[in-house]
Design an enzyme around this catalytic site. Structure first.
Site, PDB file in Angstrom:
ATOM      1  N   CYS A 182      16.674 -79.556 -23.832  1.00 42.72           N
ATOM      2  CA  CYS A 182      16.556 -78.058 -24.046  1.00 42.72           C
ATOM      3  C   CYS A 182      17.191 -77.707 -25.504  1.00 42.72           C
ATOM      4  O   CYS A 182      16.032 -77.455 -26.426  1.00 42.72           O
ATOM      5  CB  CYS A 182      16.841 -77.133 -22.642  1.00 42.72           C
ATOM      6  SG  CYS A 182      16.041 -77.556 -21.435  1.00 42.72           S
TER       7      CYS A 182
HETATM    8  N1  LIG Z   1      15.861 -80.653 -17.695  1.00 42.99           N
HETATM    9  C1  LIG Z   1      16.366 -79.608 -17.835  1.00 42.99           C
HETATM   10  O1  LIG Z   1      17.592 -79.146 -17.492  1.00 42.99           O
HETATM   11  C2  LIG Z   1      15.405 -78.371 -18.165  1.00 42.99           C
HETATM   12  C3  LIG Z   1      15.829 -76.919 -17.955  1.00 42.99           C
HETATM   13  C4  LIG Z   1      15.212 -75.831 -18.203  1.00 42.99           C
HETATM   14  C5  LIG Z   1      13.984 -76.154 -18.494  1.00 42.99           C
HETATM   15  N2  LIG Z   1      13.457 -77.414 -18.696  1.00 42.99           N
HETATM   16  C6  LIG Z   1      12.086 -77.434 -19.290  1.00 42.99           C
HETATM   17  O2  LIG Z   1      11.255 -77.892 -18.119  1.00 42.99           O
HETATM   18  C7  LIG Z   1      10.315 -78.918 -18.535  1.00 42.99           C
HETATM   19  C8  LIG Z   1      10.248 -80.003 -17.767  1.00 42.99           C
HETATM   20  O3  LIG Z   1      11.425 -80.937 -17.986  1.00 42.99           O
HETATM   21  P1  LIG Z   1      12.066 -81.993 -17.180  1.00 42.99           P
HETATM   22  O4  LIG Z   1      13.529 -82.072 -17.560  1.00 42.99           O
HETATM   23  O5  LIG Z   1      11.771 -81.797 -15.771  1.00 42.99           O
HETATM   24  O6  LIG Z   1      11.262 -83.282 -17.627  1.00 42.99           O
HETATM   25  P2  LIG Z   1      11.073 -84.609 -16.988  1.00 42.99           P
HETATM   26  O7  LIG Z   1      10.900 -85.486 -18.009  1.00 42.99           O
HETATM   27  O8  LIG Z   1      12.381 -84.811 -16.103  1.00 42.99           O
HETATM   28  O9  LIG Z   1       9.947 -84.327 -15.960  1.00 42.99           O
HETATM   29  C9  LIG Z   1       8.769 -84.239 -16.503  1.00 42.99           C
HETATM   30  C10 LIG Z   1       7.956 -85.118 -15.379  1.00 42.99           C
HETATM   31  O10 LIG Z   1       6.527 -84.652 -15.821  1.00 42.99           O
HETATM   32  C11 LIG Z   1       5.763 -85.834 -15.654  1.00 42.99           C
HETATM   33  N3  LIG Z   1       4.288 -85.495 -16.468  1.00 42.99           N
HETATM   34  C12 LIG Z   1       4.267 -85.830 -17.447  1.00 42.99           C
HETATM   35  N4  LIG Z   1       2.955 -85.504 -18.028  1.00 42.99           N
HETATM   36  C13 LIG Z   1       2.326 -85.294 -16.900  1.00 42.99           C
HETATM   37  C14 LIG Z   1       0.873 -84.809 -16.439  1.00 42.99           C
HETATM   38  N5  LIG Z   1       0.026 -84.572 -17.369  1.00 42.99           N
HETATM   39  N6  LIG Z   1       0.766 -84.642 -15.208  1.00 42.99           N
HETATM   40  C15 LIG Z   1       1.898 -84.913 -14.234  1.00 42.99           C
HETATM   41  N7  LIG Z   1       2.969 -85.090 -14.620  1.00 42.99           N
HETATM   42  C16 LIG Z   1       3.237 -85.506 -15.738  1.00 42.99           C
HETATM   43  C17 LIG Z   1       6.658 -86.926 -15.997  1.00 42.99           C
HETATM   44  O11 LIG Z   1       6.058 -88.238 -15.653  1.00 42.99           O
HETATM   45  C18 LIG Z   1       7.925 -86.653 -15.513  1.00 42.99           C
HETATM   46  O12 LIG Z   1       8.236 -86.931 -14.092  1.00 42.99           O
HETATM   47  C19 LIG Z   1      10.314 -78.905 -20.068  1.00 42.99           C
HETATM   48  O13 LIG Z   1       9.525 -78.018 -20.756  1.00 42.99           O
HETATM   49  C20 LIG Z   1      11.914 -78.587 -20.310  1.00 42.99           C
HETATM   50  O14 LIG Z   1      12.056 -78.125 -21.500  1.00 42.99           O
HETATM   51  C21 LIG Z   1      14.155 -78.469 -18.359  1.00 42.99           C
END
Ligand SMILES: NC(=O)c1ccc[n+]([C@@H]2O[C@H](COP(=O)([O-])OP(=O)(O)OC[C@H]3O[C@@H](n4cnc5c(N)ncnc54)[C@H](O)[C@@H]3O)[C@@H](O)[C@H]2O)c1
Length: 466
Positions: A300
């Site tokens: 993030c």
């Molecule tokens: N990790 C954090 O602490 C956090 C906190 C707040 C916001 N976010 C935001 O949340 C969002 C997700 O982050 P995350 O950390 O969970 O990411 P991540 O990489 O842990 O998980 C994303 C998942 O989406 C899947 N994926 C990708 N493309 C796909 C598609 N087209 N269809 C289905 N699945 C698909 C991937 O295989 C993966 O399992 C991002 O925008 C991030 O900025 C993350």
């Protein structure tokens, strides 16, 4: 709710009824650090949840009731799978059976540090053929203001269904006025505010911000999230909700840059910046403590502000605070390596050929997430200078392959003998499980980027804080 709805909306009462009776089926797309806890939260609240992901390995594991994220216990997943409240799937045709679809896919930067919305676009394209009248779609991925309306909405409307953009006002709790056309489906943005590993606040305790494309969408999303979250807060558009999340992360990014810069000055002035922050923290108002470190990490803070920078260019507007903060924070790994060089130099050694042990690969303590971790850049820089680098991290038996980095390294043991073998030990992540007394006792030289050794009394001469 609305006082001035010009066209009565038909889809909202049906959606509301599904929520009230908890018969709504919830689909979560992207079962990562954000999507998986969210899916388990709705399942725990009694909703039937389907998790969609492209990663077959994750789907197989989750379907067997196994966890792949350390802080999410397998039993939590297995319980929900057993009670048939959670299933993981790669079959996107099942989206048509969902009442609500929440998108939690990655939003990284591309190699030119510009927003890479390919995952968001790909997901919207995957939903469009299955979109049904009355369905609620919510984007949760962090992104620049305008994404839900300008990117997701047009793709979903390729289905032939419409979700008109209509303004509404809100006091945060309810919609106070709105003008609305009939909407076929509902679309909103609600930022995920997950802090992985935070034991003080769990997902449901963090207030949920919601902004809709129109009042019905905002209302539907509020009805859904209110079932699982302690509190919700409405804003008057999807763009305002998107900007809220970017503000939160930019605030952290800029303040961390500020303390990182002050740390560099304090080091030159012989003042302990950590002592100063502890002292400033005693002020009961007007000050929030941020801490210096080896650089920014995680999915993030190092990334999200640059989504806004990119969008601001469209308005001919330079986001100078963000650029400056990025410059300072991204230079911190270079500062760490320069400190290692200086410390070795004082011992009449040079970095080339030196054996260096980096402690901690995770971007922050006590988690198993190494995305954008400054440790990776520190290892790269040290290797680039000819150092022989090893690492230890209790959460990473080996360094995973990442978009930018491909190290072939396994975590070494942390015995007294091994610690003593290295010319320098760099504390990059201050995991709670480390015994800092023992590390300082046995290491020859400790470069501490986190003030992790503050309580160590013995052998302080071996410690270089940087
Ligand atoms: N990790 C954090 O602490 C956090 C906190 C707040 C916001 N976010 C935001 O949340 C969002 C997700 O982050 P995350 O950390 O969970 O990411 P991540 O990489 O842990 O998980 C994303 C998942 O989406 C899947 N994926 C990708 N493309 C796909 C598609 N087209 N269809 C289905 N699945 C698909 C991937 O295989 C993966 O399992 C991002 O925008 C991030 O900025 C993350």
């Amino acid at each position: 709710m609305s006082k001035e709805t010009t066209v009565p909306n038909e889809v909202l009462p049906a959606f509301q009824a599904k929520i009230d009776t908890r018969t709504a089926r919830v689909g979560i797309i992207g079962l990562g650090y954000v999507g998986l806890p969210l899916a388990l939260l709705f399942a725990r609240e009694g909703f039937a949840v389907s998790g969609f992901d492209l990663d077959t390995d994750k789907v197989v594991k989750l379907s067997r009731g196994e966890s792949y994220i350390r802080h999410i216990p397998a039993t939590t997943i297995a319980d929900q799978v057993e009670q048939k409240r959670f299933q993981a799937t790669t079959d996107f045709a099942l989206l048509q059976d969902m009442h609500a679809i929440l998108i939690c896919v990655p939003t990284p930067l591309d190699p030119h540090r510009e927003p890479d919305l390919s995952y968001v676009r790909g997901t919207a394209e995957a939903i469009a053929p299955h979109l049904q009248r009355g369905q609620l779609v919510v984007l949760e991925s962090t992104t620049y203001p305008g994404t839900t309306q300008e990117v997701v909405l047009p793709i979903l409307e390729k289905s032939g269904l419409r979700c008109p953009v209509c303004s509404y006002s809100t006091d945060g709790f309810e919609i106070t006025a709105s003008e609305e056309w009939q909407t076929d489906f509902l679309l909103a943005f609600s930022p995920e505010r997950e802090d992985p590993g935070n034991k003080q606040f769990q997902t449901h305790q963090v207030l949920k911000i919601i902004g809709g494309i129109n009042a019905s969408s905002a209302h539907a999303a509020q009805a859904l999230y209110a079932q699982a979250f302690e509190k919700t807060f409405l804003v008057s558009s999807a763009g305002a909700a998107e900007m809220t999340k970017i503000l939160e992360n930019t605030y952290r990014c800029v303040n961390i840059a500020l303390v990182n810069e002050l740390k560099l000055l304090c080091l030159r002035m012989g003042i302990d910046v950590w002592e100063v922050i502890e002292a400033a923290k005693t002020k009961p108002f007007g000050f929030t403590a941020f801490y210096p470190g080896p650089g920014l990490g995680g999915h993030c803070i190092p990334i999200d502000p640059f989504y806004l920078t990119w969008k601001a260019r469209e308005y001919d507007f330079p986001t100078r605070f963000i650029e400056l903060a990025g410059e300072i924070n991204s230079s911190m790994p270079e500062h760490v390596v320069a400190s290692v060089v200086k410390a070795l130099n004082q011992q009449k050694q040079c970095l080339q050929g030196a054996r260096v042990l980096v402690l901690g690969l995770a971007y922050k303590k006590d988690i198993d997430d190494s995305r954008e971790s400054p440790s990776l850049r520190i290892i790269e820089l040290l290797q680039g200078e000819g150092a022989r680098v090893d690492y230890h991290d209790p959460y990473f038996p080996r360094i995973p392959n990442m978009r930018k980095y491909h190290f072939d390294l396994e975590s070494v043991d942390l015995s007294p003998g091994i610690l003593a073998d290295y010319d320098a030990v760099v504390i990059a992540t201050d995991h709670s499980t480390y015994d800092y007394q023992a590390i300082v006792r046995h290491a020859r030289l400790v470069v501490d980027t986190r003030n992790a050794t503050h309580a160590v009394q013995e052998h302080r001469k071996k410690i270089i804080r940087c």
